[in-house]
Design a protein around this motif. Structure first.
Motif, mmCIF file in Angstrom:
data_model
loop_
_atom_site.group_PDB
_atom_site.id
_atom_site.type_symbol
_atom_site.label_atom_id
_atom_site.label_comp_id
_atom_site.label_asym_id
_atom_site.label_seq_id
_atom_site.Cartn_x
_atom_site.Cartn_y
_atom_site.Cartn_z
ATOM 1 N N PRO A 172 0.843 -1.130 -0.097
ATOM 2 C CA PRO A 172 -0.009 0.023 -0.034
ATOM 3 C C PRO A 172 0.869 1.323 -0.166
ATOM 4 O O PRO A 172 0.487 2.124 0.285
ATOM 5 C CB PRO A 172 -0.761 -0.273 1.457
ATOM 6 C CG PRO A 172 0.026 -0.936 2.069
ATOM 7 C CD PRO A 172 0.714 -1.797 1.225
ATOM 8 N N GLY A 173 2.133 1.489 -0.291
ATOM 9 C CA GLY A 173 2.878 2.335 -0.343
ATOM 10 C C GLY A 173 4.027 2.277 0.836
ATOM 11 O O GLY A 173 3.920 1.571 1.740
ATOM 12 N N PRO A 174 5.562 2.574 0.495
ATOM 13 C CA PRO A 174 5.647 3.286 -0.664
ATOM 14 C C PRO A 174 5.733 2.411 -1.761
ATOM 15 O O PRO A 174 5.875 1.098 -1.831
ATOM 16 C CB PRO A 174 7.027 3.860 -0.554
ATOM 17 C CG PRO A 174 7.454 2.932 0.519
ATOM 18 C CD PRO A 174 6.460 2.283 1.285
ATOM 19 N N SER A 175 5.641 3.019 -3.179
ATOM 20 C CA SER A 175 5.795 2.157 -4.488
ATOM 21 C C SER A 175 7.276 2.732 -5.054
ATOM 22 O O SER A 175 7.823 3.412 -4.173
ATOM 23 C CB SER A 175 4.833 3.135 -5.364
ATOM 24 O OG SER A 175 4.998 4.372 -5.503
ATOM 25 N N GLY A 222 0.103 12.296 -0.301
ATOM 26 C CA GLY A 222 1.122 11.819 -0.142
ATOM 27 C C GLY A 222 2.080 11.672 -1.276
ATOM 28 O O GLY A 222 1.746 11.261 -2.290
ATOM 29 N N THR A 223 3.578 11.774 -1.082
ATOM 30 C CA THR A 223 4.351 11.788 -2.251
ATOM 31 C C THR A 223 4.460 10.155 -2.479
ATOM 32 O O THR A 223 4.827 9.858 -3.992
ATOM 33 C CB THR A 223 5.498 12.350 -2.279
ATOM 34 O OG1 THR A 223 6.079 12.176 -0.705
ATOM 35 C CG2 THR A 223 5.251 13.730 -2.064
ATOM 36 N N GLN A 224 4.228 9.229 -1.686
ATOM 37 C CA GLN A 224 4.921 7.887 -2.069
ATOM 38 C C GLN A 224 3.816 6.751 -2.607
ATOM 39 O O GLN A 224 4.133 5.341 -2.412
ATOM 40 C CB GLN A 224 5.482 7.395 -0.576
ATOM 41 C CG GLN A 224 4.357 6.757 0.375
ATOM 42 C CD GLN A 224 3.937 7.879 1.212
ATOM 43 O OE1 GLN A 224 3.814 9.055 0.928
ATOM 44 N NE2 GLN A 224 3.401 7.298 2.521
ATOM 45 N N LYS A 225 2.769 7.466 -2.972
ATOM 46 C CA LYS A 225 1.899 6.457 -3.466
ATOM 47 C C LYS A 225 1.852 6.468 -5.136
ATOM 48 O O LYS A 225 2.748 6.151 -5.792
ATOM 49 C CB LYS A 225 0.347 6.517 -2.981
ATOM 50 C CG LYS A 225 0.734 6.802 -1.253
ATOM 51 C CD LYS A 225 -0.327 5.589 -0.536
ATOM 52 C CE LYS A 225 0.343 5.965 0.989
ATOM 53 N NZ LYS A 225 -0.823 5.648 1.938
ATOM 54 N N CYS A 226 0.558 7.126 -5.651
ATOM 55 C CA CYS A 226 0.764 6.920 -7.199
ATOM 56 C C CYS A 226 1.766 7.968 -7.780
ATOM 57 O O CYS A 226 2.039 8.293 -8.974
ATOM 58 C CB CYS A 226 -0.560 7.250 -7.739
ATOM 59 S SG CYS A 226 -1.468 5.739 -7.445
ATOM 60 N N VAL A 243 -4.591 10.804 -0.685
ATOM 61 C CA VAL A 243 -3.274 10.202 -0.555
ATOM 62 C C VAL A 243 -3.167 9.193 -1.411
ATOM 63 O O VAL A 243 -2.219 9.265 -2.388
ATOM 64 C CB VAL A 243 -3.007 9.887 1.031
ATOM 65 C CG1 VAL A 243 -1.618 9.091 0.889
ATOM 66 C CG2 VAL A 243 -3.224 10.802 1.710
ATOM 67 N N THR A 244 -4.078 8.145 -1.693
ATOM 68 C CA THR A 244 -3.659 7.020 -2.599
ATOM 69 C C THR A 244 -4.352 7.529 -3.995
ATOM 70 O O THR A 244 -3.501 7.072 -5.122
ATOM 71 C CB THR A 244 -4.121 5.874 -2.007
ATOM 72 O OG1 THR A 244 -3.389 5.524 -0.872
ATOM 73 C CG2 THR A 244 -4.147 4.677 -3.192
ATOM 74 N N GLY A 300 -0.797 -3.417 -4.165
ATOM 75 C CA GLY A 300 -0.738 -1.972 -4.862
ATOM 76 C C GLY A 300 0.073 -2.045 -6.251
ATOM 77 O O GLY A 300 1.196 -3.053 -6.355
ATOM 78 N N LEU A 301 -0.490 -1.370 -6.987
ATOM 79 C CA LEU A 301 -0.020 -1.098 -8.320
ATOM 80 C C LEU A 301 -0.006 0.405 -8.626
ATOM 81 O O LEU A 301 -0.838 1.023 -9.134
ATOM 82 C CB LEU A 301 -0.645 -1.683 -9.427
ATOM 83 C CG LEU A 301 -0.602 -3.345 -9.757
ATOM 84 C CD1 LEU A 301 -1.580 -3.929 -10.777
ATOM 85 C CD2 LEU A 301 0.894 -3.627 -10.289
ATOM 86 N N MET A 302 1.052 1.232 -7.960
ATOM 87 C CA MET A 302 0.854 2.500 -7.755
ATOM 88 C C MET A 302 2.236 2.806 -8.544
ATOM 89 O O MET A 302 3.194 2.747 -8.389
ATOM 90 C CB MET A 302 1.306 2.980 -6.280
ATOM 91 C CG MET A 302 -0.036 2.486 -5.401
ATOM 92 S SD MET A 302 0.160 3.024 -3.667
ATOM 93 C CE MET A 302 -1.277 2.332 -2.956
ATOM 94 N N GLY A 303 1.890 4.079 -9.222
ATOM 95 C CA GLY A 303 2.921 4.767 -10.097
ATOM 96 C C GLY A 303 3.869 3.869 -10.910
ATOM 97 O O GLY A 303 3.489 3.241 -11.660
ATOM 98 N N GLU A 304 5.271 4.036 -10.650
ATOM 99 C CA GLU A 304 6.132 3.524 -11.034
ATOM 100 C C GLU A 304 6.266 1.818 -11.016
ATOM 101 O O GLU A 304 6.271 0.936 -11.927
ATOM 102 C CB GLU A 304 7.647 3.620 -10.882
ATOM 103 C CG GLU A 304 8.157 4.833 -11.150
ATOM 104 C CD GLU A 304 7.989 5.324 -12.373
ATOM 105 O OE1 GLU A 304 8.640 4.053 -13.340
ATOM 106 O OE2 GLU A 304 7.911 6.253 -13.355
ATOM 107 N N THR A 305 5.376 1.285 -9.869
ATOM 108 C CA THR A 305 5.204 0.006 -9.957
ATOM 109 C C THR A 305 4.248 -0.652 -10.628
ATOM 110 O O THR A 305 4.275 -1.770 -10.976
ATOM 111 C CB THR A 305 4.779 -0.377 -8.327
ATOM 112 O OG1 THR A 305 5.586 0.274 -7.359
ATOM 113 C CG2 THR A 305 4.462 -1.732 -8.122
ATOM 114 N N CYS A 306 3.338 0.329 -11.225
ATOM 115 C CA CYS A 306 2.192 -0.319 -12.025
ATOM 116 C C CYS A 306 2.766 -0.563 -13.372
ATOM 117 O O CYS A 306 2.654 0.386 -14.292
ATOM 118 C CB CYS A 306 1.240 0.817 -12.212
ATOM 119 S SG CYS A 306 -0.424 0.505 -12.994
#
Ligand SMILES: *Cc1c(COP(=O)(O)O)cnc(C)c1O
Length: 386
Positions: free
Chosen positions: A15-18, A193-197, A172-173, A345-351
Protein backbone atom coordinates in the motif's frame (compact mmCIF):
# COMPACT_ATOMS: atom_id res chain seq x y z
CA UNK A 1 35.25 -2.23 6.03
CA UNK A 2 32.27 -1.51 3.83
CA UNK A 3 30.14 1.14 5.47
CA UNK A 4 27.64 1.45 2.64
CA UNK A 5 24.06 0.54 3.40
CA UNK A 6 23.08 -2.63 1.61
CA UNK A 7 19.49 -2.22 0.42
CA UNK A 8 17.78 -4.90 -1.66
CA UNK A 9 15.98 -4.01 -4.88
CA UNK A 10 12.35 -4.82 -4.11
CA UNK A 11 9.22 -4.74 -6.18
CA UNK A 12 6.98 -2.59 -3.97
CA UNK A 13 3.46 -3.92 -4.47
CA UNK A 14 2.14 -2.97 -1.05
CA UNK A 15 0.00 0.00 0.00
CA UNK A 16 3.00 2.36 -0.36
CA UNK A 17 5.74 3.35 -0.74
CA UNK A 18 5.82 2.47 -4.42
CA UNK A 19 8.92 2.04 -6.56
CA UNK A 20 10.79 5.24 -7.33
CA UNK A 21 12.11 6.15 -10.78
CA UNK A 22 15.93 6.31 -10.95
CA UNK A 23 15.63 9.93 -12.11
CA UNK A 24 13.96 10.78 -8.80
CA UNK A 25 16.62 9.00 -6.74
CA UNK A 26 19.27 10.78 -8.75
CA UNK A 27 17.58 14.16 -8.16
CA UNK A 28 17.79 13.53 -4.40
CA UNK A 29 21.55 13.17 -4.61
CA UNK A 30 22.11 16.67 -6.08
CA UNK A 31 24.08 19.16 -3.96
CA UNK A 32 22.59 20.69 -0.84
CA UNK A 33 21.68 24.39 -1.05
CA UNK A 34 20.07 26.77 1.43
CA UNK A 35 16.31 26.87 1.78
CA UNK A 36 16.26 30.56 0.82
CA UNK A 37 18.67 30.12 -2.10
CA UNK A 38 17.08 31.59 -5.24
CA UNK A 39 17.50 28.24 -6.98
CA UNK A 40 15.53 26.52 -4.22
CA UNK A 41 12.86 29.24 -4.24
CA UNK A 42 12.32 28.50 -7.93
CA UNK A 43 11.91 24.81 -7.17
CA UNK A 44 9.34 25.66 -4.49
CA UNK A 45 7.37 27.78 -6.95
CA UNK A 46 7.53 25.14 -9.63
CA UNK A 47 6.42 22.42 -7.22
CA UNK A 48 3.37 24.51 -6.26
CA UNK A 49 2.54 25.06 -9.92
CA UNK A 50 2.87 21.38 -10.81
CA UNK A 51 0.82 20.35 -7.77
CA UNK A 52 -2.03 22.65 -8.86
CA UNK A 53 -1.98 20.87 -12.20
CA UNK A 54 -2.24 17.35 -10.77
CA UNK A 55 -4.91 18.40 -8.21
CA UNK A 56 -6.95 20.05 -10.99
CA UNK A 57 -7.13 23.35 -9.16
CA UNK A 58 -6.30 27.03 -9.36
CA UNK A 59 -6.05 27.21 -5.55
CA UNK A 60 -3.22 29.59 -4.68
CA UNK A 61 -2.67 27.78 -1.38
CA UNK A 62 -1.37 24.50 -2.83
CA UNK A 63 1.96 23.25 -1.49
CA UNK A 64 3.72 20.23 -0.01
CA UNK A 65 3.65 20.04 3.79
CA UNK A 66 7.05 18.92 5.10
CA UNK A 67 5.93 15.54 6.45
CA UNK A 68 4.00 12.45 5.32
CA UNK A 69 0.36 12.11 4.26
CA UNK A 70 -0.94 11.92 7.81
CA UNK A 71 0.49 15.39 8.45
CA UNK A 72 -1.51 16.66 5.48
CA UNK A 73 -4.59 15.08 7.07
CA UNK A 74 -3.82 16.73 10.38
CA UNK A 75 -2.96 20.10 8.78
CA UNK A 76 -6.21 20.15 6.84
CA UNK A 77 -8.39 19.21 9.78
CA UNK A 78 -6.70 21.14 12.56
CA UNK A 79 -6.68 24.39 10.56
CA UNK A 80 -10.38 24.13 9.69
CA UNK A 81 -11.77 22.79 12.98
CA UNK A 82 -12.27 24.76 16.18
CA UNK A 83 -13.49 23.46 19.55
CA UNK A 84 -17.19 22.51 19.54
CA UNK A 85 -17.56 22.66 15.75
CA UNK A 86 -19.83 19.94 14.39
CA UNK A 87 -17.77 17.77 12.05
CA UNK A 88 -18.98 14.91 9.87
CA UNK A 89 -16.50 12.16 9.02
CA UNK A 90 -17.27 9.31 6.64
CA UNK A 91 -15.78 6.09 8.00
CA UNK A 92 -15.37 2.85 6.04
CA UNK A 93 -11.76 2.00 6.81
CA UNK A 94 -8.58 2.97 8.64
CA UNK A 95 -8.21 6.46 7.27
CA UNK A 96 -11.74 7.59 8.13
CA UNK A 97 -11.00 6.32 11.64
CA UNK A 98 -7.77 8.33 11.71
CA UNK A 99 -9.63 11.48 10.66
CA UNK A 100 -12.18 10.88 13.45
CA UNK A 101 -9.36 10.65 16.00
CA UNK A 102 -7.96 13.99 14.80
CA UNK A 103 -11.40 15.63 15.08
CA UNK A 104 -11.52 14.52 18.74
CA UNK A 105 -8.04 15.87 19.38
CA UNK A 106 -9.04 19.24 17.88
CA UNK A 107 -12.04 19.39 20.24
CA UNK A 108 -14.56 19.11 17.41
CA UNK A 109 -17.94 17.43 17.94
CA UNK A 110 -17.57 14.24 15.97
CA UNK A 111 -20.46 12.87 13.90
CA UNK A 112 -19.92 9.92 11.59
CA UNK A 113 -21.54 8.20 8.66
CA UNK A 114 -20.27 4.65 8.42
CA UNK A 115 -20.22 1.80 5.94
CA UNK A 116 -18.87 -1.73 6.33
CA UNK A 117 -15.23 -2.27 5.32
CA UNK A 118 -14.97 -2.83 1.58
CA UNK A 119 -18.10 -0.84 0.73
CA UNK A 120 -18.55 2.78 -0.33
CA UNK A 121 -20.17 5.47 1.78
CA UNK A 122 -23.70 5.69 0.44
CA UNK A 123 -24.44 9.32 -0.47
CA UNK A 124 -28.01 8.76 0.79
CA UNK A 125 -26.71 8.05 4.29
CA UNK A 126 -24.82 11.36 4.17
CA UNK A 127 -28.01 13.10 3.00
CA UNK A 128 -29.92 11.51 5.89
CA UNK A 129 -27.32 12.58 8.41
CA UNK A 130 -27.47 16.15 7.13
CA UNK A 131 -31.14 16.26 8.19
CA UNK A 132 -29.98 16.00 11.83
CA UNK A 133 -26.67 17.84 11.92
CA UNK A 134 -25.36 20.93 10.22
CA UNK A 135 -21.63 20.26 10.14
CA UNK A 136 -19.03 22.89 9.41
CA UNK A 137 -17.13 20.29 7.45
CA UNK A 138 -17.57 16.88 5.84
CA UNK A 139 -14.48 14.75 5.28
CA UNK A 140 -14.19 11.62 3.20
CA UNK A 141 -11.47 9.35 1.79
CA UNK A 142 -11.28 9.13 -2.01
CA UNK A 143 -9.28 5.89 -2.29
CA UNK A 144 -9.46 3.92 0.99
CA UNK A 145 -6.12 2.13 0.97
CA UNK A 146 -7.14 -0.14 3.83
CA UNK A 147 -10.01 -1.66 1.81
CA UNK A 148 -9.45 -0.92 -1.89
CA UNK A 149 -12.59 1.20 -2.28
CA UNK A 150 -12.75 4.16 -4.68
CA UNK A 151 -15.39 6.52 -3.33
CA UNK A 152 -17.59 8.39 -5.84
CA UNK A 153 -17.51 12.06 -4.85
CA UNK A 154 -19.97 13.89 -7.12
CA UNK A 155 -23.16 13.42 -5.08
CA UNK A 156 -21.44 14.08 -1.79
CA UNK A 157 -19.86 17.24 -3.20
CA UNK A 158 -23.34 18.39 -4.29
CA UNK A 159 -24.68 17.71 -0.81
CA UNK A 160 -21.85 19.69 0.76
CA UNK A 161 -22.57 22.60 -1.55
CA UNK A 162 -26.33 22.49 -0.90
CA UNK A 163 -25.72 22.51 2.86
CA UNK A 164 -23.04 25.20 2.70
CA UNK A 165 -20.53 22.86 4.30
CA UNK A 166 -16.81 22.57 3.63
CA UNK A 167 -15.74 19.37 1.88
CA UNK A 168 -12.37 17.80 2.72
CA UNK A 169 -11.09 14.86 0.68
CA UNK A 170 -8.22 12.47 1.42
CA UNK A 171 -6.47 12.04 -1.94
CA UNK A 172 -3.35 10.32 -0.57
CA UNK A 173 -3.68 7.19 -2.69
CA UNK A 174 -5.85 8.50 -5.51
CA UNK A 175 -3.75 11.46 -6.67
CA UNK A 176 -1.91 10.70 -9.94
CA UNK A 177 -3.56 7.26 -10.21
CA UNK A 178 -7.13 8.30 -10.93
CA UNK A 179 -8.80 11.64 -11.71
CA UNK A 180 -8.86 14.13 -8.82
CA UNK A 181 -10.39 17.41 -9.97
CA UNK A 182 -10.72 19.67 -6.95
CA UNK A 183 -12.18 22.69 -8.72
CA UNK A 184 -14.59 20.75 -10.90
CA UNK A 185 -16.00 18.91 -7.88
CA UNK A 186 -15.90 21.93 -5.56
CA UNK A 187 -13.64 20.34 -2.96
CA UNK A 188 -12.47 22.90 -0.37
CA UNK A 189 -9.43 21.14 1.00
CA UNK A 190 -7.50 18.06 0.00
CA UNK A 191 -4.28 16.39 1.02
CA UNK A 192 -2.09 13.70 -0.47
CA UNK A 193 1.23 11.91 0.00
CA UNK A 194 4.21 11.56 -2.27
CA UNK A 195 4.89 7.83 -1.93
CA UNK A 196 1.79 6.35 -3.53
CA UNK A 197 0.87 7.06 -7.18
CA UNK A 198 3.32 9.97 -7.43
CA UNK A 199 6.15 7.45 -6.96
CA UNK A 200 8.32 9.74 -4.91
CA UNK A 201 9.76 8.63 -1.56
CA UNK A 202 7.59 9.29 1.52
CA UNK A 203 8.23 12.63 3.19
CA UNK A 204 6.00 15.31 1.71
CA UNK A 205 2.27 15.83 1.81
CA UNK A 206 0.77 18.00 -0.94
CA UNK A 207 -2.24 19.97 0.32
CA UNK A 208 -4.62 22.42 -1.33
CA UNK A 209 -7.11 24.89 0.20
CA UNK A 210 -9.85 26.81 -1.64
CA UNK A 211 -10.49 30.50 -0.94
CA UNK A 212 -13.52 29.45 1.10
CA UNK A 213 -11.30 27.23 3.25
CA UNK A 214 -8.72 30.02 3.59
CA UNK A 215 -11.47 32.40 4.77
CA UNK A 216 -12.54 29.85 7.35
CA UNK A 217 -8.98 29.76 8.66
CA UNK A 218 -8.73 33.59 8.66
CA UNK A 219 -11.93 33.86 10.68
CA UNK A 220 -10.86 31.46 13.44
CA UNK A 221 -11.64 32.53 17.00
CA UNK A 222 -8.82 30.39 18.36
CA UNK A 223 -5.23 29.72 17.34
CA UNK A 224 -4.56 26.66 15.20
CA UNK A 225 -3.65 24.07 17.87
CA UNK A 226 -0.54 22.87 15.98
CA UNK A 227 2.35 25.29 15.58
CA UNK A 228 4.12 23.24 12.91
CA UNK A 229 1.01 22.72 10.79
CA UNK A 230 -0.39 26.26 11.03
CA UNK A 231 -1.30 26.99 7.39
CA UNK A 232 -1.15 30.74 7.99
CA UNK A 233 2.53 30.58 8.85
CA UNK A 234 3.29 27.87 6.28
CA UNK A 235 1.69 29.93 3.50
CA UNK A 236 3.83 32.94 4.44
CA UNK A 237 6.90 30.73 4.11
CA UNK A 238 5.82 29.40 0.69
CA UNK A 239 4.43 32.79 -0.41
CA UNK A 240 6.16 36.02 -1.42
CA UNK A 241 7.25 36.84 2.15
CA UNK A 242 9.47 33.74 2.38
CA UNK A 243 9.08 34.22 6.13
CA UNK A 244 11.15 31.53 7.87
CA UNK A 245 8.91 28.98 9.56
CA UNK A 246 10.84 25.72 9.28
CA UNK A 247 13.52 24.46 6.91
CA UNK A 248 11.87 22.81 3.93
CA UNK A 249 13.36 19.33 3.26
CA UNK A 250 15.55 20.35 0.34
CA UNK A 251 16.29 16.94 -1.21
CA UNK A 252 12.68 15.81 -0.88
CA UNK A 253 11.61 18.86 -2.84
CA UNK A 254 14.12 17.95 -5.57
CA UNK A 255 12.55 14.50 -5.62
CA UNK A 256 9.02 15.89 -5.78
CA UNK A 257 10.01 18.19 -8.62
CA UNK A 258 11.44 15.34 -10.67
CA UNK A 259 8.55 12.98 -9.98
CA UNK A 260 5.99 15.63 -10.94
CA UNK A 261 7.86 16.22 -14.18
CA UNK A 262 7.74 12.48 -14.90
CA UNK A 263 3.98 12.54 -14.23
CA UNK A 264 3.55 15.46 -16.64
CA UNK A 265 5.67 13.83 -19.34
CA UNK A 266 3.42 10.78 -19.24
CA UNK A 267 0.25 12.89 -19.02
CA UNK A 268 -2.47 12.46 -16.41
CA UNK A 269 -4.97 10.66 -18.65
CA UNK A 270 -2.35 8.17 -19.85
CA UNK A 271 -1.32 7.58 -16.25
CA UNK A 272 -4.91 6.93 -15.13
CA UNK A 273 -5.41 4.53 -18.06
CA UNK A 274 -2.21 2.70 -17.21
CA UNK A 275 -3.45 2.18 -13.63
CA UNK A 276 -6.78 0.76 -14.77
CA UNK A 277 -5.26 -1.52 -17.41
CA UNK A 278 -2.72 -3.20 -15.13
CA UNK A 279 -5.11 -3.55 -12.22
CA UNK A 280 -7.57 -5.33 -14.49
CA UNK A 281 -4.89 -7.71 -15.76
CA UNK A 282 -3.77 -8.35 -12.19
CA UNK A 283 -7.27 -8.98 -10.86
CA UNK A 284 -8.17 -11.41 -13.64
CA UNK A 285 -4.88 -13.25 -13.28
CA UNK A 286 -5.41 -13.53 -9.52
CA UNK A 287 -8.91 -14.84 -10.05
CA UNK A 288 -7.44 -17.70 -12.09
CA UNK A 289 -5.36 -18.53 -9.01
CA UNK A 290 -8.53 -18.62 -6.90
CA UNK A 291 -7.84 -15.24 -5.34
CA UNK A 292 -10.88 -12.96 -5.50
CA UNK A 293 -11.36 -9.27 -4.86
CA UNK A 294 -13.19 -8.23 -1.69
CA UNK A 295 -14.04 -4.59 -2.39
CA UNK A 296 -17.51 -3.76 -3.66
CA UNK A 297 -17.84 -4.38 -7.38
CA UNK A 298 -17.94 -1.24 -9.49
CA UNK A 299 -16.09 0.79 -6.84
CA UNK A 300 -12.62 -0.74 -6.79
CA UNK A 301 -9.51 1.42 -6.77
CA UNK A 302 -7.20 0.76 -9.69
CA UNK A 303 -4.06 1.40 -7.62
CA UNK A 304 -4.81 -0.99 -4.80
CA UNK A 305 -6.39 -4.40 -5.25
CA UNK A 306 -7.71 -5.93 -2.04
CA UNK A 307 -8.28 -9.67 -2.17
CA UNK A 308 -9.39 -12.46 0.16
CA UNK A 309 -6.67 -14.81 1.30
CA UNK A 310 -7.51 -18.39 0.20
CA UNK A 311 -8.61 -20.57 3.12
CA UNK A 312 -5.84 -23.14 2.77
CA UNK A 313 -2.89 -20.74 3.19
CA UNK A 314 -1.36 -18.70 5.97
CA UNK A 315 -1.33 -15.14 4.72
CA UNK A 316 1.78 -13.95 6.58
CA UNK A 317 3.83 -16.94 5.40
CA UNK A 318 2.98 -16.22 1.78
CA UNK A 319 3.93 -12.55 2.18
CA UNK A 320 7.20 -13.55 3.76
CA UNK A 321 7.96 -16.00 0.93
CA UNK A 322 7.18 -13.33 -1.65
CA UNK A 323 9.55 -10.93 0.06
CA UNK A 324 12.42 -13.29 0.75
CA UNK A 325 12.31 -15.50 -2.34
CA UNK A 326 10.99 -13.08 -4.96
CA UNK A 327 11.80 -9.61 -3.57
CA UNK A 328 8.13 -8.70 -3.86
CA UNK A 329 6.37 -6.78 -1.10
CA UNK A 330 2.58 -6.93 -0.80
CA UNK A 331 0.46 -5.67 2.12
CA UNK A 332 -1.53 -7.59 4.71
CA UNK A 333 -4.99 -6.64 5.94
CA UNK A 334 -5.65 -3.97 8.55
CA UNK A 335 -8.48 -3.67 11.07
CA UNK A 336 -11.50 -5.74 10.01
CA UNK A 337 -9.38 -7.27 7.22
CA UNK A 338 -6.47 -8.33 9.43
CA UNK A 339 -5.40 -11.89 8.61
CA UNK A 340 -8.09 -12.15 5.91
CA UNK A 341 -6.88 -9.94 3.10
CA UNK A 342 -3.91 -9.01 1.01
CA UNK A 343 -3.54 -5.51 -0.33
CA UNK A 344 -1.70 -5.42 -3.62
CA UNK A 345 -0.57 -2.04 -4.81
CA UNK A 346 0.08 -1.07 -8.41
CA UNK A 347 1.01 2.54 -7.82
CA UNK A 348 2.97 4.86 -10.09
CA UNK A 349 6.25 3.29 -11.22
CA UNK A 350 5.25 -0.09 -9.79
CA UNK A 351 2.23 -0.21 -12.08
CA UNK A 352 3.89 -2.12 -14.95
CA UNK A 353 3.14 -5.31 -16.84
CA UNK A 354 6.39 -6.98 -15.75
CA UNK A 355 5.41 -6.56 -12.08
CA UNK A 356 1.93 -7.98 -12.67
CA UNK A 357 3.51 -11.01 -14.37
CA UNK A 358 6.18 -11.43 -11.66
CA UNK A 359 3.59 -11.48 -8.89
CA UNK A 360 1.29 -13.92 -10.72
CA UNK A 361 4.30 -16.16 -11.40
CA UNK A 362 5.42 -16.08 -7.78
CA UNK A 363 1.95 -16.74 -6.36
CA UNK A 364 1.41 -19.57 -8.85
CA UNK A 365 4.59 -21.18 -7.56
CA UNK A 366 3.92 -20.57 -3.86
CA UNK A 367 0.25 -21.52 -3.65
CA UNK A 368 -0.62 -25.21 -3.57
CA UNK A 369 -2.18 -26.78 -6.68
CA UNK A 370 -2.14 -23.63 -8.80
CA UNK A 371 -0.99 -23.06 -12.33
CA UNK A 372 1.20 -20.09 -13.08
CA UNK A 373 0.73 -20.51 -16.84
CA UNK A 374 -3.01 -20.17 -16.75
CA UNK A 375 -2.80 -17.00 -14.62
CA UNK A 376 -0.31 -15.42 -16.97
CA UNK A 377 -2.36 -16.34 -20.03
CA UNK A 378 -5.39 -14.70 -18.46
CA UNK A 379 -3.43 -11.52 -17.74
CA UNK A 380 -2.00 -11.57 -21.28
CA UNK A 381 -5.46 -11.81 -22.76
CA UNK A 382 -6.41 -8.62 -20.90
CA UNK A 383 -3.37 -6.93 -22.43
CA UNK A 384 -4.18 -8.27 -25.88
CA UNK A 385 -7.74 -6.97 -25.87
CA UNK A 386 -6.83 -3.48 -24.59
C1 LIG B 1 -1.07 6.22 3.16
C2 LIG B 1 -2.34 6.94 3.47
C3 LIG B 1 -2.42 7.96 4.45
C4 LIG B 1 -1.28 8.28 5.37
O1 LIG B 1 -0.14 8.68 4.74
P1 LIG B 1 1.30 8.49 5.46
O2 LIG B 1 2.20 9.01 4.40
O3 LIG B 1 1.45 7.05 5.76
O4 LIG B 1 1.32 9.34 6.68
C5 LIG B 1 -3.62 8.62 4.60
N1 LIG B 1 -4.69 8.32 3.86
C6 LIG B 1 -4.66 7.34 2.93
C7 LIG B 1 -5.90 7.04 2.13
C8 LIG B 1 -3.49 6.63 2.72
O5 LIG B 1 -3.47 5.65 1.81
Amino acid sequence: MDNNLQIPQRILMGPGPSNVHPRVLEAMSRPMIGHLDPVFLEIMDENMKLLRHIFGTKNRLTLPISATGSAGMEATLCNLIEPDDDILICVNGVFGMRMSDIVDRCGGKLHTVEAPWGRIIDPQSVADKLKDVKPKLIAIVHAETSTGILQPLTEIAELAKAHDTLLVVDCVTSLCGTAVNLDELGIDAAYSGTQKCMSCPPGLSPVSFSDRAINTIHNRRTKVPSWYLDMGMISQYWGDDRAYHHTAPISMNYALNESLKIVCEEGLEARYNRHSLHSQALAEGLSTLGIERIAQEGFRTPMLTSVSVPNDVDEATVRSQLLHNYNIEIGGGLGAFKGKAWRIGLMGETCRKENVISLLTALGEILPKKSTNEAIQTAESVYNTN
